[in-house]
Design a protein around this motif. Structure first.
Motif, short mmCIF file in Angstrom:
data_model
loop_
_atom_site.label_atom_id
_atom_site.label_comp_id
_atom_site.label_asym_id
_atom_site.label_seq_id
_atom_site.Cartn_x
_atom_site.Cartn_y
_atom_site.Cartn_z
N GLY A 1 85.92 23.31 -55.20
CA GLY A 1 87.03 22.85 -54.39
C GLY A 1 87.30 23.77 -53.20
O GLY A 1 86.66 24.83 -53.06
N ASP A 2 88.21 23.31 -52.32
CA ASP A 2 88.62 24.10 -51.15
C ASP A 2 87.47 24.40 -50.21
O ASP A 2 87.43 25.46 -49.58
CB ASP A 2 89.29 25.43 -51.58
N GLU A 3 86.54 23.46 -50.09
CA GLU A 3 85.37 23.71 -49.23
C GLU A 3 85.63 23.38 -47.77
O GLU A 3 84.70 23.39 -46.96
CB GLU A 3 84.17 22.88 -49.72
N ASN B 1 97.85 15.09 -56.76
CA ASN B 1 98.42 16.09 -55.86
C ASN B 1 98.07 17.51 -56.29
O ASN B 1 98.78 18.46 -55.98
CB ASN B 1 99.93 15.90 -55.67
N ASN B 2 96.93 17.64 -57.01
CA ASN B 2 96.35 18.96 -57.26
C ASN B 2 95.50 19.40 -56.07
O ASN B 2 95.21 20.58 -55.90
CB ASN B 2 95.49 18.98 -58.54
N ALA B 3 95.06 18.45 -55.26
CA ALA B 3 94.24 18.78 -54.09
C ALA B 3 95.15 19.31 -52.98
O ALA B 3 96.36 19.09 -53.03
CB ALA B 3 93.53 17.53 -53.60
N THR C 1 95.49 25.62 -64.53
CA THR C 1 95.62 24.35 -63.79
C THR C 1 96.66 24.48 -62.69
O THR C 1 97.39 25.48 -62.62
CB THR C 1 96.07 23.20 -64.72
N THR C 2 96.76 23.44 -61.89
CA THR C 2 97.74 23.44 -60.79
C THR C 2 99.13 23.04 -61.30
O THR C 2 100.08 22.99 -60.52
CB THR C 2 97.30 22.48 -59.67
N MET C 3 99.25 22.71 -62.58
CA MET C 3 100.54 22.36 -63.20
C MET C 3 101.18 21.11 -62.57
O MET C 3 102.39 21.02 -62.45
CB MET C 3 101.53 23.53 -63.11
N ALA D 1 88.11 14.82 -53.59
CA ALA D 1 89.06 15.93 -53.76
C ALA D 1 88.46 16.89 -54.79
O ALA D 1 87.61 16.51 -55.59
CB ALA D 1 90.40 15.40 -54.24
N GLN D 2 88.93 18.13 -54.77
CA GLN D 2 88.35 19.19 -55.59
C GLN D 2 86.85 19.31 -55.25
O GLN D 2 86.43 18.91 -54.19
CB GLN D 2 88.57 18.97 -57.10
N GLY D 3 86.07 19.83 -56.18
CA GLY D 3 84.64 20.01 -55.89
C GLY D 3 83.82 19.60 -57.09
O GLY D 3 84.33 19.44 -58.21
N VAL E 1 87.52 22.87 -65.71
CA VAL E 1 87.29 21.79 -64.75
C VAL E 1 88.61 21.03 -64.55
O VAL E 1 89.59 21.30 -65.25
CB VAL E 1 86.21 20.81 -65.27
N THR E 2 88.59 20.07 -63.66
CA THR E 2 89.73 19.18 -63.55
C THR E 2 89.43 17.96 -64.44
O THR E 2 88.44 17.94 -65.16
CB THR E 2 90.02 18.83 -62.07
N SER E 3 90.28 16.95 -64.40
CA SER E 3 90.14 15.87 -65.39
C SER E 3 89.55 14.60 -64.82
O SER E 3 89.61 13.56 -65.46
CB SER E 3 91.51 15.55 -65.98
N ARG F 1 86.86 30.26 -56.08
CA ARG F 1 87.29 29.55 -57.28
C ARG F 1 88.76 29.89 -57.53
O ARG F 1 89.15 31.06 -57.36
CB ARG F 1 86.41 30.02 -58.45
N VAL F 2 89.55 28.89 -57.91
CA VAL F 2 90.94 29.15 -58.30
C VAL F 2 91.06 28.80 -59.78
O VAL F 2 90.49 27.81 -60.22
CB VAL F 2 91.96 28.25 -57.55
N GLY F 3 91.81 29.58 -60.51
CA GLY F 3 91.96 29.31 -61.94
C GLY F 3 90.89 30.05 -62.73
O GLY F 3 90.15 30.88 -62.18
N GLY G 1 99.37 28.46 -53.86
CA GLY G 1 99.50 29.76 -53.19
C GLY G 1 98.76 30.88 -53.92
O GLY G 1 98.82 32.03 -53.50
N ARG G 2 98.02 30.55 -55.00
CA ARG G 2 97.33 31.60 -55.75
C ARG G 2 96.18 32.19 -54.91
O ARG G 2 95.48 31.45 -54.21
CB ARG G 2 96.71 31.00 -57.03
N PRO G 3 95.95 33.53 -55.03
CA PRO G 3 94.77 34.08 -54.33
C PRO G 3 93.52 33.47 -54.95
O PRO G 3 93.42 33.35 -56.17
CB PRO G 3 94.84 35.58 -54.62
P1 IMP Z 1 94.07 20.62 -62.61
O1 IMP Z 1 93.26 19.78 -61.69
O2 IMP Z 1 95.45 20.90 -62.08
O3 IMP Z 1 94.05 20.12 -64.01
O4 IMP Z 1 93.38 22.07 -62.69
C1 IMP Z 1 92.13 22.27 -63.31
C2 IMP Z 1 91.29 23.30 -62.54
O5 IMP Z 1 90.91 22.75 -61.30
C3 IMP Z 1 92.03 24.60 -62.21
O6 IMP Z 1 91.11 25.66 -62.26
C4 IMP Z 1 92.50 24.39 -60.78
O7 IMP Z 1 92.70 25.60 -60.10
C5 IMP Z 1 91.32 23.61 -60.23
N1 IMP Z 1 91.68 22.74 -59.10
C6 IMP Z 1 92.32 21.56 -59.13
N2 IMP Z 1 92.45 21.06 -57.90
C7 IMP Z 1 91.86 21.94 -57.07
C8 IMP Z 1 91.63 21.96 -55.66
O8 IMP Z 1 91.96 21.04 -54.91
N3 IMP Z 1 90.96 23.06 -55.19
C9 IMP Z 1 90.53 24.06 -55.99
N4 IMP Z 1 90.70 24.07 -57.30
C10 IMP Z 1 91.36 23.02 -57.85
#
Ligand code: IMP
Length: 429
Positions: free
Chosen positions: A12-14, A37-39, A128-130, A225-227, A240-242, A274-276, A304-306
């Motif tokens: 993600g975040d590319e 809205n995790n993206a 996760t992004t909660m 969205a994501q990667g 991973v995401t879902s 990578r985040v998370g 806002g996480r590093p």
């Molecule tokens: P979730 O998608 O909120 O369930 O998070 C699952 C994992 O995906 C976590 O490690 C998040 O940091 C990561 N994630 C979700 N959306 C993004 C994104 O848009 N960019 C980067 N990481 C993401």
């Protein structure tokens, strides 16, 4: 059938948003097909900067329709907040947004459940992004307590569902944490129904509509969205995401046949973030990683996480490019790597003494993977104003060539800054 898609090849975040933005001009419809809205993407428009999360990047372009397809999970309150942010900036885009009645709704219990489960996982939390993304997708797969947009906009149907679901969810939340939060069915119904009243005019059977538009030769642009490495089936499970965030999600998330996609563009940063939680073989837990974080402003748009930073990993990006049938690559943020004496690209892993160029499927093998690094000369020049490939320092050109060779795909575009003008196009884009 002229459809293009843009997907991320990493975690993600590319900077997919910039590539989507550049391509939007040549398309009529932009489609989000997974995630929610995790993206996070930042869009500059008319001198203002907008932070979008659920809305497609194309939303600000008046000539395109934007679609939120069935595979997306929608938090109606978050959606309206984003739309209101645009309205505050003088951009009322709601008239050109369509939301699938098949998309699933993120409800307050999804966020509460996610927080409770992440806490329960302790040291193995996914990070996760909660936003209730995973719990909403779980509900969809379970079917019993799922609510779709089509239900949300039917007042009585929605109210009845909430009244039957809330007592069950309250029991679950109490079991997870007896001191935990209380759900209030009346309040949820009131808040979500008010949102539904505003959303109703945008709700449609986007699947039939898109198929009709496709048949009429309209140009579709799919915005991932994501990667790919966060893909639920093909990513680095369980971190991973879902949803299917690789190109594999386009068909099931939108209802548009895979063969309609004429061009698949994979976006990769010149390095990796990578985040998370989860293993990250090329992670740089040193001064160089810190330099990249600072130069690339690597902090999450949503949370806002590093972001964790590391060298480019072409085992991972090659895998992503292969599973999605990527035709070409866009390399983003090459300018961030300026100023180093030497750079490294991971070209293989060594796992328990075995060298491989394939992504391991088991988390324990991935955690054991040691990167085999190729050294490349760095460059000192500021490249952020360069617009022609041949004007890049020789070392930067070599870097791009190495990425292409190791990922096994041509490079179409190199981005050297956030602005549209800071783009090097290689060949026809
Ligand atoms: P979730 O998608 O909120 O369930 O998070 C699952 C994992 O995906 C976590 O490690 C998040 O940091 C990561 N994630 C979700 N959306 C993004 C994104 O848009 N960019 C980067 N990481 C993401």
């Amino acid at each position: 059938m002229p459809a293009t898609s843009v997907i991320g090849l990493q975690w993600g975040d590319e900077a997919k948003g910039k590539v989507v933005d550049l391509l939007t001009e040549k398309h009529d419809i932009v489609i989000r097909y997974q995630g929610g809205n995790n993206a996070g993407h930042t869009v500059k428009f008319g001198g203002r900067t907008y932070k979008l999360s659920l809305l497609p990047t194309g939303i600000l372009q008046s000539h395109v329709k934007s679609v939120i397809a069935p595979g997306v999970v929608v938090n109606p309150l978050a959606l309206l907040k984003e739309l209101d942010g645009l309205i505050a900036g003088g951009q009322d885009c709601s008239g050109r947004l369509m939301i699938s009645d098949r998309a699933h709704v993120i409800c307050p219990w999804h966020l509460l459940e996610e927080a409770a489960f992440e806490k329960l996982r302790g040291g193995e939390a996914i990070g996760t992004t909660m936003r209730g993304i995973g719990t909403c997708y779980r509900e969809k797969a379970g079917r019993f307590h799922a609510i779709r947009i089509g239900d949300l906009v039917e007042r009585e149907v929605f109210a009845a569902k909430v009244r039957s679901i809330v007592p069950v969810k309250q029991k679950l939340l109490d079991a997870l944490d007896p001191e935990g939060p209380r759900l209030d069915a009346d309040q949820i119904i009131a808040e979500y129904s008010a949102a539904a009243d505003r959303i109703r005019p945008m709700v449609a059977d986007t699947t039939s509509w898109l198929l009709d538009e496709l048949e009429q030769g309209r140009r579709l642009l799919f915005e991932g969205a994501q990667g790919s490495l966060l893909d639920i089936d093909h990513g680095t499970f369980p971190y991973v995401t879902s949803s299917n965030s690789s190109g594999c999600g386009i068909h099931n998330g939108s209802g548009i046949p895979e063969r309609a996609i004429q061009r698949m563009i994979g976006v990769a940063k010149a390095y990796t973030t990578r985040v998370g939680g989860g293993p990250f073989p090329t992670e740089l837990l040193n001064e160089t990683g810190e330099q990249i974080r600072k130069a690339g402003n690597e902090y999450g748009t949503v949370t806002g996480r590093p972001r964790r930073c590391g060298w480019l990993d072409t085992v991972a990006t090659r895998y992503s490019a292969r599973i999605s049938g990527v035709d070409s690559i866009a390399i983003a943020l090459l300018d961030v790597l300026s100023g180093h004496d030497e750079l490294f690209i991971c070209e293989a892993y060594e796992i328990n003494g075995q060298r491989t160029r394939n992504m391991p499927s088991r988390a324990s093998d991935f955690a054991a993977a040691k990167p085999v690094l190729r050294r490349i000369d760095g460059w000192k020049e500021d490249i952020s104003g360069i617009t022609r490939f041949e004007d890049l320092p020789k070392a930067a050109q070599m870097y791009v060539h190495a990425v292409s060779e190791l990922v096994g795909r041509p490079v179409d575009l190199v981005s050297v800054g956030p602005d549209r003008s800071q783009t090097i196009l290689i060949g026809a884009f």
